[in-house]
Scaffold this motif. Sequence first.
Motif, short mmCIF file in Angstrom:
data_model
loop_
_atom_site.label_atom_id
_atom_site.label_comp_id
_atom_site.label_asym_id
_atom_site.label_seq_id
_atom_site.Cartn_x
_atom_site.Cartn_y
_atom_site.Cartn_z
N LEU A 1 61.28 86.04 -0.47
CA LEU A 1 59.95 85.72 -1.35
C LEU A 1 60.21 86.38 -2.67
O LEU A 1 59.97 85.94 -3.75
CB LEU A 1 58.73 86.19 -0.56
N GLY B 1 62.41 87.65 5.28
CA GLY B 1 61.42 86.52 4.60
C GLY B 1 60.79 87.07 3.41
O GLY B 1 60.70 86.53 2.35
N LEU C 1 61.53 81.52 5.84
CA LEU C 1 59.88 82.14 5.56
C LEU C 1 59.15 82.25 6.96
O LEU C 1 57.97 82.42 6.85
CB LEU C 1 59.31 81.57 4.42
N GLY C 2 59.68 81.36 7.82
CA GLY C 2 58.91 81.26 9.28
C GLY C 2 58.39 82.44 9.79
O GLY C 2 57.42 82.50 10.06
N VAL D 1 57.45 85.03 8.34
CA VAL D 1 56.50 85.75 7.83
C VAL D 1 55.20 85.22 8.25
O VAL D 1 54.02 85.92 8.29
CB VAL D 1 56.69 85.27 6.23
N ALA D 2 55.06 84.14 8.44
CA ALA D 2 53.74 83.39 9.05
C ALA D 2 53.51 83.40 10.52
O ALA D 2 52.49 83.09 11.04
CB ALA D 2 53.72 82.01 8.79
N MET D 3 54.64 83.89 11.32
CA MET D 3 54.49 83.92 12.81
C MET D 3 53.69 85.06 13.26
O MET D 3 54.00 86.10 12.62
CB MET D 3 55.92 83.92 13.36
N PRO D 4 52.99 84.97 14.36
CA PRO D 4 52.20 86.35 14.77
C PRO D 4 53.24 87.24 15.42
O PRO D 4 54.40 86.89 15.88
CB PRO D 4 51.35 85.61 16.10
N ASP D 5 52.94 88.38 15.24
CA ASP D 5 53.93 89.51 15.75
C ASP D 5 54.26 89.60 17.17
O ASP D 5 55.36 89.65 17.45
CB ASP D 5 53.34 90.90 15.27
N SER E 1 63.69 76.61 3.41
CA SER E 1 62.42 77.75 3.21
C SER E 1 61.72 77.92 4.52
O SER E 1 61.17 78.94 4.66
CB SER E 1 61.45 76.84 2.16
N ALA E 2 61.47 76.82 5.32
CA ALA E 2 60.86 77.07 6.58
C ALA E 2 61.55 78.14 7.46
O ALA E 2 61.10 78.78 8.24
CB ALA E 2 60.63 75.80 7.18
N SER F 1 52.31 87.52 -4.05
CA SER F 1 52.63 86.03 -3.47
C SER F 1 52.20 86.14 -1.84
O SER F 1 51.98 87.00 -1.31
CB SER F 1 54.03 86.13 -3.64
#
Length: 260
Positions: free
Chosen positions: A147, A143, A103-104, A106-110, A99-100, A260
Amino acid sequence: GDVYKRQHNALLVSATLMVYAFLYLPLMVVVLFSFNDSKLNAEWVGFTLKWYEQLFDNPAMLKAAMNSLIIATVSALLAGILGTLAGIAIHRFRQKWLSALVLGPVAMPDILIGVSLLLMFMLMNISLGMVSIILAHVSFSIGFVALAVQSRMAGMDDSLIEAARDLGATPLQSFRLITLPLLMPGIIAGMMMAFTLSIDDFVVTFFTAGVGSSTLPLEIYSMVKIAVTPEVNAVSTLLMLLTLILITALSRFSPQTLRS
């Protein structure tokens, strides 16, 4: 008690209206001044459509728009395939590291994604251009598709697949006839999200674009560096309209994806 409730509700409504005004009033100003018959965005002079006519007579802008559509379409298709497989894997194997990994981005800065991809392309001797932009957009879009697919998998009845297998269906047949049709709303919603993110992206594209592969956001940025002309307002309005259409379609296919 009733007086306190009314005051509390009035305060809540006022705060909500102020937040939405802060978010949407600048966008409304951009749309309004795209029809302003003046080169200056200082005051309203009169209604006109000439800025849209000039926009469609601008070869550089049309080429950038075509590049954006090609990149967004191809990256959405690739992200749809890879994201679907990733979402199914996350649901079935239930491994945190998987999952990390998926989906990583998705949460990382552009900016971090853009710099890291630029370094990777340089190390792999990949020329910057349309291909590098597509690969970059696929990397952060997977990601979002995963989801959407994972949320569909979570609400799916696994007994349907087991029943198909009991009736003699092969794993491929059960996937094609049972799993895939049930996942299709989530897949389409994820691909629409990937398309929207791709066509709106600036930061990652800025780092991974080469000479002659300008996209619509990059072209708008190059125009804004000189001055915010009504032509910029016109293309921004069209881009906003396209984004709203895609988000509306996304909410109809898979409302839970937006939550989500």
